[in-house]
Design a protein around this motif. Structure first.
Motif, PDB file in Angstrom:
ATOM      1  N   GLU A  59       4.228 -11.768   1.224  1.00  0.00           N
ATOM      2  CA  GLU A  59       4.380 -10.456   0.587  1.00  0.00           C
ATOM      3  C   GLU A  59       3.270  -9.502   0.994  1.00  0.00           C
ATOM      4  O   GLU A  59       2.780  -8.703   0.185  1.00  0.00           O
ATOM      5  CB  GLU A  59       4.458 -10.597  -0.932  1.00  0.00           C
ATOM      6  N   ALA A  60       2.853  -9.598   2.261  1.00  0.00           N
ATOM      7  CA  ALA A  60       1.775  -8.744   2.777  1.00  0.00           C
ATOM      8  C   ALA A  60       2.281  -7.950   3.969  1.00  0.00           C
ATOM      9  O   ALA A  60       3.170  -8.391   4.693  1.00  0.00           O
ATOM     10  CB  ALA A  60       0.582  -9.602   3.192  1.00  0.00           C
ATOM     11  N   ASP A  61       1.715  -6.779   4.148  1.00  0.00           N
ATOM     12  CA  ASP A  61       1.997  -5.979   5.339  1.00  0.00           C
ATOM     13  C   ASP A  61       0.854  -6.191   6.323  1.00  0.00           C
ATOM     14  O   ASP A  61      -0.323  -6.169   5.926  1.00  0.00           O
ATOM     15  CB  ASP A  61       2.110  -4.496   4.988  1.00  0.00           C
ATOM     16  N   VAL A  62       1.208  -6.425   7.593  1.00  0.00           N
ATOM     17  CA  VAL A  62       0.204  -6.687   8.611  1.00  0.00           C
ATOM     18  C   VAL A  62       0.378  -5.753   9.793  1.00  0.00           C
ATOM     19  O   VAL A  62       1.447  -5.186  10.009  1.00  0.00           O
ATOM     20  CB  VAL A  62       0.251  -8.159   9.101  1.00  0.00           C
ATOM     21  N   ASP A  63      -0.696  -5.619  10.540  1.00  0.00           N
ATOM     22  CA  ASP A  63      -0.710  -4.845  11.773  1.00  0.00           C
ATOM     23  C   ASP A  63      -1.034  -5.809  12.915  1.00  0.00           C
ATOM     24  O   ASP A  63      -1.899  -6.683  12.765  1.00  0.00           O
ATOM     25  CB  ASP A  63      -1.772  -3.742  11.690  1.00  0.00           C
ATOM     26  N   VAL A  64      -0.346  -5.655  14.033  1.00  0.00           N
ATOM     27  CA  VAL A  64      -0.571  -6.501  15.208  1.00  0.00           C
ATOM     28  C   VAL A  64      -1.109  -5.633  16.334  1.00  0.00           C
ATOM     29  O   VAL A  64      -0.504  -4.630  16.690  1.00  0.00           O
ATOM     30  CB  VAL A  64       0.740  -7.196  15.645  1.00  0.00           C
ATOM     31  N   VAL A  65      -2.273  -6.018  16.870  1.00  0.00           N
ATOM     32  CA  VAL A  65      -2.896  -5.284  17.977  1.00  0.00           C
ATOM     33  C   VAL A  65      -3.034  -6.240  19.154  1.00  0.00           C
ATOM     34  O   VAL A  65      -3.698  -7.273  19.057  1.00  0.00           O
ATOM     35  CB  VAL A  65      -4.287  -4.732  17.571  1.00  0.00           C
ATOM     36  N   THR A  76      -2.479 -12.137  24.125  1.00  0.00           N
ATOM     37  CA  THR A  76      -2.967 -12.504  22.798  1.00  0.00           C
ATOM     38  C   THR A  76      -3.010 -11.255  21.925  1.00  0.00           C
ATOM     39  O   THR A  76      -3.133 -10.135  22.423  1.00  0.00           O
ATOM     40  CB  THR A  76      -4.374 -13.142  22.838  1.00  0.00           C
ATOM     41  N   ALA A  77      -2.899 -11.485  20.620  1.00  0.00           N
ATOM     42  CA  ALA A  77      -2.944 -10.368  19.674  1.00  0.00           C
ATOM     43  C   ALA A  77      -3.708 -10.790  18.434  1.00  0.00           C
ATOM     44  O   ALA A  77      -3.777 -11.970  18.102  1.00  0.00           O
ATOM     45  CB  ALA A  77      -1.531  -9.944  19.290  1.00  0.00           C
ATOM     46  N   ARG A  78      -4.287  -9.796  17.769  1.00  0.00           N
ATOM     47  CA  ARG A  78      -4.950 -10.001  16.485  1.00  0.00           C
ATOM     48  C   ARG A  78      -4.040  -9.462  15.389  1.00  0.00           C
ATOM     49  O   ARG A  78      -3.423  -8.404  15.556  1.00  0.00           O
ATOM     50  CB  ARG A  78      -6.284  -9.270  16.455  1.00  0.00           C
ATOM     51  N   VAL A  79      -3.955 -10.188  14.302  1.00  0.00           N
ATOM     52  CA  VAL A  79      -3.131  -9.776  13.167  1.00  0.00           C
ATOM     53  C   VAL A  79      -4.065  -9.484  12.003  1.00  0.00           C
ATOM     54  O   VAL A  79      -4.887 -10.322  11.636  1.00  0.00           O
ATOM     55  CB  VAL A  79      -2.124 -10.887  12.780  1.00  0.00           C
ATOM     56  N   THR A  80      -3.957  -8.288  11.434  1.00  0.00           N
ATOM     57  CA  THR A  80      -4.793  -7.918  10.289  1.00  0.00           C
ATOM     58  C   THR A  80      -3.910  -7.456   9.135  1.00  0.00           C
ATOM     59  O   THR A  80      -2.858  -6.850   9.341  1.00  0.00           O
ATOM     60  CB  THR A  80      -5.791  -6.802  10.649  1.00  0.00           C
ATOM     61  N   VAL A  81      -4.355  -7.732   7.934  1.00  0.00           N
ATOM     62  CA  VAL A  81      -3.621  -7.333   6.734  1.00  0.00           C
ATOM     63  C   VAL A  81      -3.916  -5.867   6.452  1.00  0.00           C
ATOM     64  O   VAL A  81      -5.067  -5.457   6.388  1.00  0.00           O
ATOM     65  CB  VAL A  81      -4.039  -8.209   5.533  1.00  0.00           C
ATOM     66  N   VAL A  82      -2.846  -5.079   6.289  1.00  0.00           N
ATOM     67  CA  VAL A  82      -3.022  -3.665   5.948  1.00  0.00           C
ATOM     68  C   VAL A  82      -2.651  -3.401   4.493  1.00  0.00           C
ATOM     69  O   VAL A  82      -3.095  -2.419   3.910  1.00  0.00           O
ATOM     70  CB  VAL A  82      -2.230  -2.732   6.890  1.00  0.00           C
ATOM     71  N   ALA A  83      -1.835  -4.287   3.899  1.00  0.00           N
ATOM     72  CA  ALA A  83      -1.522  -4.208   2.472  1.00  0.00           C
ATOM     73  C   ALA A  83      -1.434  -5.645   1.962  1.00  0.00           C
ATOM     74  O   ALA A  83      -0.523  -6.379   2.330  1.00  0.00           O
ATOM     75  CB  ALA A  83      -0.218  -3.470   2.236  1.00  0.00           C
ATOM     76  N   PRO A  84      -2.407  -6.061   1.153  1.00  0.00           N
ATOM     77  CA  PRO A  84      -2.415  -7.451   0.668  1.00  0.00           C
ATOM     78  C   PRO A  84      -1.240  -7.749  -0.265  1.00  0.00           C
ATOM     79  O   PRO A  84      -0.613  -6.827  -0.796  1.00  0.00           O
ATOM     80  CB  PRO A  84      -3.752  -7.558  -0.062  1.00  0.00           C
ATOM     81  N   PRO A  85      -0.968  -9.027  -0.450  1.00  0.00           N
ATOM     82  CA  PRO A  85       0.103  -9.389  -1.392  1.00  0.00           C
ATOM     83  C   PRO A  85      -0.222  -8.916  -2.787  1.00  0.00           C
ATOM     84  O   PRO A  85      -1.389  -8.737  -3.143  1.00  0.00           O
ATOM     85  CB  PRO A  85       0.131 -10.916  -1.330  1.00  0.00           C
ATOM     86  N   PRO A  86       0.799  -8.686  -3.607  1.00  0.00           N
ATOM     87  CA  PRO A  86       0.569  -8.195  -4.975  1.00  0.00           C
ATOM     88  C   PRO A  86      -0.406  -9.062  -5.772  1.00  0.00           C
ATOM     89  O   PRO A  86      -1.187  -8.533  -6.552  1.00  0.00           O
ATOM     90  CB  PRO A  86       1.975  -8.221  -5.607  1.00  0.00           C
ATOM     91  N   SER A  87      -0.389 -10.366  -5.568  1.00  0.00           N
ATOM     92  CA  SER A  87      -1.278 -11.247  -6.325  1.00  0.00           C
ATOM     93  C   SER A  87      -2.748 -11.055  -5.973  1.00  0.00           C
ATOM     94  O   SER A  87      -3.624 -11.403  -6.746  1.00  0.00           O
ATOM     95  CB  SER A  87      -0.896 -12.717  -6.093  1.00  0.00           C
ATOM     96  N   ALA A  88      -3.033 -10.463  -4.796  1.00  0.00           N
ATOM     97  CA  ALA A  88      -4.414 -10.245  -4.376  1.00  0.00           C
ATOM     98  C   ALA A  88      -4.915  -8.850  -4.730  1.00  0.00           C
ATOM     99  O   ALA A  88      -6.081  -8.545  -4.561  1.00  0.00           O
ATOM    100  CB  ALA A  88      -4.545 -10.471  -2.864  1.00  0.00           C
ATOM    101  N   ARG A  89      -4.035  -8.000  -5.199  1.00  0.00           N
ATOM    102  CA  ARG A  89      -4.423  -6.630  -5.545  1.00  0.00           C
ATOM    103  C   ARG A  89      -4.990  -6.593  -6.963  1.00  0.00           C
ATOM    104  O   ARG A  89      -4.497  -7.215  -7.873  1.00  0.00           O
ATOM    105  CB  ARG A  89      -3.218  -5.701  -5.459  1.00  0.00           C
ATOM    106  N   CYS A  90      -6.019  -5.808  -7.128  1.00  0.00           N
ATOM    107  CA  CYS A  90      -6.637  -5.678  -8.469  1.00  0.00           C
ATOM    108  C   CYS A  90      -6.377  -4.317  -9.037  1.00  0.00           C
ATOM    109  O   CYS A  90      -6.218  -3.366  -8.426  1.00  0.00           O
ATOM    110  CB  CYS A  90      -8.129  -5.912  -8.394  1.00  0.00           C
TER     111      CYS A  90
END
Length: 90
Positions: A59-65, A76-90
């Motif tokens: 349930e996370a949005d990621v960016d691939v570069v 090769t690519a790096r994957v970074t989270v741009v919107a964390p899953p709802p359970s990780a949001r405060c």
């Protein structure tokens, strides 16, 4: 959660490995793409797979570069989270 991608062009077709934050590796093949598919199209296809998996499983949005290729037939690519899953949001 995915953290990286390795994409390889082989005579049989496109192979990929998705590296996870937990240290695992998910390997597979891009079905439906012939071996002579343009590398940019193969990168777009595996990007869509990883973005979909991150969303559906984590349930996370990621960016691939994508990095500059170091050798022919390998990316090769790096994957970074741009919107964390709802359970990780405060």
């Amino acid at each position: 959660m995915p953290k990286g991608i390795v994409l390889l062009a082989t005579p049989e077709g496109w192979r990929h490995s998705v590296l996870t934050e937990e240290g695992g590796t998910l390997c597979g093949r891009l079905t439906g793409l012939p071996p002579d598919t343009d590398p940019a199209e193969a990168r777009a296809a595996v990007t869509a797979v990883v973005v979909g998996l991150a969303h559906d499983v984590n349930e996370a949005d990621v960016d691939v570069v994508w990095d500059q290729p170091r050798e022919p037939g390998s990316w090769t690519a790096r994957v970074t989270v741009v919107a964390p899953p709802p359970s990780a949001r405060c």
